[in-house]
Design a protein around this motif. Structure first.
Motif: not given
Lengths: 543, 256
Positions: B195-221
């Motif tokens: 899910l994190g990848w999908a948010s890379q090109t999108a922007s706005g609220g939906i991208a933020e939401f997807l990024k937050y749900i993605s496990i990879m994003e949290h691990f990345g930090d």
């Protein structure tokens, strides 16, 4: 009848789903979605009506009620979790465990943000609803976007209500032109209705941008007029117009004025009006009192940028000589291969070598163009002064001291050893120093700074920047000019944050060590585990 | 407390059945071999890279960025592929063997059952993680990496392990077929990861939401060296939620 009912149920569901899907795909096709949707609704209503007793029984079934309750409970728990996450999203703590703390802001920035918070609160009390904003213009498909986001997140960590936007100038050209943004990687910092442009996305520049834009007044830069110099009030399109230079200076927080030195009797009056003087391409002699007021201004710690074209004598040459720079009576001739490619002639020398240590030039990588320039010579500076050669031409150039005669006689120029000086030729120098005078004990003598360039046309609109394919605009000449001004500006309240460098470490590994690691990790460890499993398996078989 | 003793009883029994069957050992051995391969490859590449950089300017590349992060990202993906295999038998086997109904009618509450099995899966995961400690140890012997990011990376590993095991337990509770459980678990984890990848090109609220749900994003930090309460809360609530719905699923199966 039973199977018919089943078909009705199934087709009803299919029709309704089709309608919903069509609508999701394109809401403009709602008419097409309406037909199957409506049909589906009719079918389902019929089904539920005919089978209403069965349906009632289904919903009353304890299993269904129970399952329904659990489903509801799950949704509630999910909402609670989402809510908790949302709260802690805003109010969070973080710890940066990297050695150089590369993911945290420096103390100076944190302090500046505290100051900013107070300023914003003051403005809000006065009724300004939207006092502060940072807008970052980046290419959303490039890594710049995540750099910008990460940096802004760090700022937001210390200032939760910081408003910022990340915008793609391609997708929002109106906004880009409103703030006069022509390339990627530009940041606009707005406070009230003052804006400032920051040309790079990093902590140092953005924090300095915040400092500049919230500062009460701007640093005054005075362009001297009265001797045919270039005038900042010139309009774009006029000959020798420097409107780009003016625009760039104002966008980074300077106030641009024109002054006539003859109007100032004492240096104190000049100091009140100006912090930095720019003498851009004078064409006649200066009056003696002008030169005196200039000297006094400088020796009291003044800052000046002198752009002196060849073939002109101003009277300032003697002053500069006393500081260690000789302004030659020459024309620089450059047969650099590149100038032949870009179509400029041999009297348009190119700046290709830069002093690697001086603040103005140390990271400068571009080629600068100085149409019709004179050479500068470094003399041994008086005590208390340092002179640095910051821009030089390449080896295929020389300083021609009999330019006019040779052109008139033969139409060509020739290098005369003994008279002319061979390249590389210095086109720009930086002077810094203080004249030790009568000063009270223990106080620091005021430091003057001068940048001398042997040409003035390099900051005219034609040469200031180069439009590349419409969108990107590179401006090597412009950047060089701004670097000089920034060095002269030396604003004390600005900060200098060393860019954080990631810790470099070396792996010292002999070939033997490497093999040892390979064998241990790839063979010994996995095999011993597999062996343990094998033993277990065997013991189970034969127990 | 009765409850803790029950949980521990389930835990013990599950661990025993894990480690008296050769399957667990094979999985762990394979995992270690694959990670060893990555480790040595990245090691070799880094030494070469370091050699090249030395001729450029002094200092050299940053270990965290060019070794620790890529290696542990790979390891995380391998875990993503392997934990479904570990968790697939948690409930499915009981159902297949017919011992599931026995469990349901025992004095164990559903929650105790789920927690016991979950912790067994988690413990197996932690054992695998423990066996990867030689990797950073070698790194510390032959070089001087930043210790902060290594610690935060391991913390991140533990957290994503807790999430992976949770998802696996959930899918295992849904079916008696272990293969389906593994496939479902794998699918869900992959979607959450990607899910994190999908948010890379999108922007706005939906991208933020997807990024937050993605496990990879949290691990990345966390693999960068930054520990944020955002990530901790995410994983905590994720685990609690997944255990909750697993227990709910099993509860509802009581009524069949």
């Amino acid at each position: 009848m039973r199977s018919m009912m089943r078909y009705i149920l199934i087709s009803g569901i299919i029709c309704l789903s089709a309608g919903v899907v069509i609508y999701i795909i394109s809401s403009s096709l709602w008419a097409y979605a309406l037909v199957p949707g409506f049909v589906g609704l009719v079918l389902l209503s019929y089904y539920f009506y005919e089978n209403r007793s069965k349906v009632k029984d289904f919903f009353i079934q304890p299993a269904t009620i129970y399952r329904g309750n659990i489903f509801l409970l799950i949704v509630v728990v999910l909402l609670i979790m989402a809510f908790l996450n949302a709260i802690f999203y805003r109010h969070h703590l973080r710890w940066d465990l990297t050695q150089e703390k590369i993911y945290s802001l420096s103390q100076s920035t944190v302090q500046e943000l505290e100051h900013l918070k107070n300023l914003i609160a003051e403005r809000k009390e006065k009724g300004d609803k939207d006092p502060f904003e940072i807008i970052l213009f980046v290419d959303l498909n490039s890594p710049q976007k995540s750099t910008a986001e990460e940096l802004m997140e760090q700022y937001k960590y210390h200032f939760r209500d910081l408003k910022y936007r990340i915008v793609d100038p391609d997708r929002d050209p109106a906004l880009a032109s409103e703030y006069k943004v022509k390339s990627y990687g530009v940041v606009i910092v707005r406070f009230g209705n003052k804006t400032i442009q920051v040309r790079e996305i990093n902590e140092n520049d953005i924090t300095n941008g915040i400092i500049k834009v919230t500062r009460g007044s701007e640093v005054p830069i005075c362009f001297v007029i009265g001797h045919g110099e270039m005038d900042p009030s010139s309009l774009e399109g006029e000959k020798r117009s420097i409107s780009s230079a003016k625009r760039n200076l104002e966008s980074v927080g300077y106030e641009v004025k024109s002054v006539s030195l003859a109007k100032f009797e004492k240096k104190e009056d000049l100091q009140k009006e100006c912090q930095i003087l720019v003498i851009a391409g004078p064409m006649t002699l200066f009056l003696p009192q002008e030169i005196n007021v200039f000297k006094d201004f400088m020796e009291a710690g003044g800052k000046a940028l002198l752009l002196l074209d060849p073939g002109v004598t101003t009277g300032l040459e003697e002053v500069l000589k006393s500081y260690g720079v000789e302004v030659d009576n020459s024309y620089v001739v450059d047969f650099n291969a590149i100038s032949q490619v870009i179509g400029s002639g041999p009297i348009v020398p190119l700046g290709v070598q830069y002093d690697r240590f001086h603040a103005i030039s140390k990271d400068f990588r571009f080629m600068t163009i100085f149409p019709v320039a004179r050479s500068l010579k470094k003399l041994s500076p008086p005590s208390g002064f340092t002179v640095t050669e910051i821009v030089k031409t390449g080896k295929e150039s020389w300083a021609e001291f009999s330019f006019v005669e040779e052109i008139q006689k033969t139409g060509k120029v020739k290098f005369d050893p003994g008279k002319d000086r061979e390249g590389p030729i210095t086109l720009a120098m930086a002077i810094e120093g203080s004249k030790n005078g009568n000063l009270p004990e223990g106080s620091e003598p005021p430091k003057m700074r001068i940048v001398v360039v042997g040409d003035s046309d390099f900051i005219t609109d034609n040469y200031f920047s180069a439009e590349v394919e419409g969108k990107e605009s590179v401006q090597p000449n412009g950047d060089f000019f701004l670097n000089c001004i920034n060095w002269l500006g030396e604003q004390k309240d600005l900060i200098s944050i060393r860019p954080k460098e990631k810790t470099a470490s070396k792996i010292i590994l002999t070939a033997t060590a490497g093999r040892l690691i390979l064998v241990l990790t790839l063979f010994v460890l996995p095999l011993s585990i597999a062996l343990a499993g094998f033993v277990i398996w065997i013991s189970k078989r034969y127990m | 407390m009765r409850a803790l003793r029950n949980i521990f009883a389930v835990f013990k029994k599950e661990m025993r059945s894990y480690f008296t069957s050769p399957i667990a050992y094979v999985i762990v051995a394979v995992f270690l071999a694959i990670t060893a391969y990555f480790y040595n490859t990245i090691l070799k590449l880094f030494v070469q890279f370091q050699f090249q950089r030395m001729f450029g300017f002094g200092g050299g590349p940053n270990l965290t960025d060019h070794f620790v992060r890529p290696f542990y990202s790979n390891m995380a993906i391998i875990f993503l592929l392997i934990t479904p295999v570990i968790t697939m038998r948690l409930f499915s086997e009981e159902k297949k063997l017919g011992t599931f109904e026995l469990l349901l009618t025992s004095p164990l509450t559903t929650t105790q059952l789920v927690l016991g099995k979950y912790f067994a899966g988690l413990c197996t995961f932690l054992i695998m993680l423990l066996l990867t400690l030689p990797y950073p140890i070698f790194l510390f012997i032959y070089s001087s990496p930043e210790i902060g990011p290594v610690i935060s990376t391991y913390l991140g590993m533990i957290l994503i392990g807790s999430a992976f095991i949770g998802v696996g337990a959930f899918t295992s509770a849904l079916t008696e077929n272990q293969i389906i459980a593994a496939a479902l678990s794998f699918g869900i984890l992959l979607i959450l990861w990607v899910l994190g990848w999908a948010s890379q090109t999108a922007s706005g609220g939906i991208a933020e939401f997807l990024k937050y749900i993605s496990i990879m994003e949290h691990f990345g930090d966390m693999s960068k060296g930054v520990i944020s309460t955002r990530n901790l809360i995410y994983f905590l609530s994720f685990d609690m939620f997944i255990i909750f719905i697993t227990a709910s699923v099993i509860e509802s199966q009581k009524w069949r």
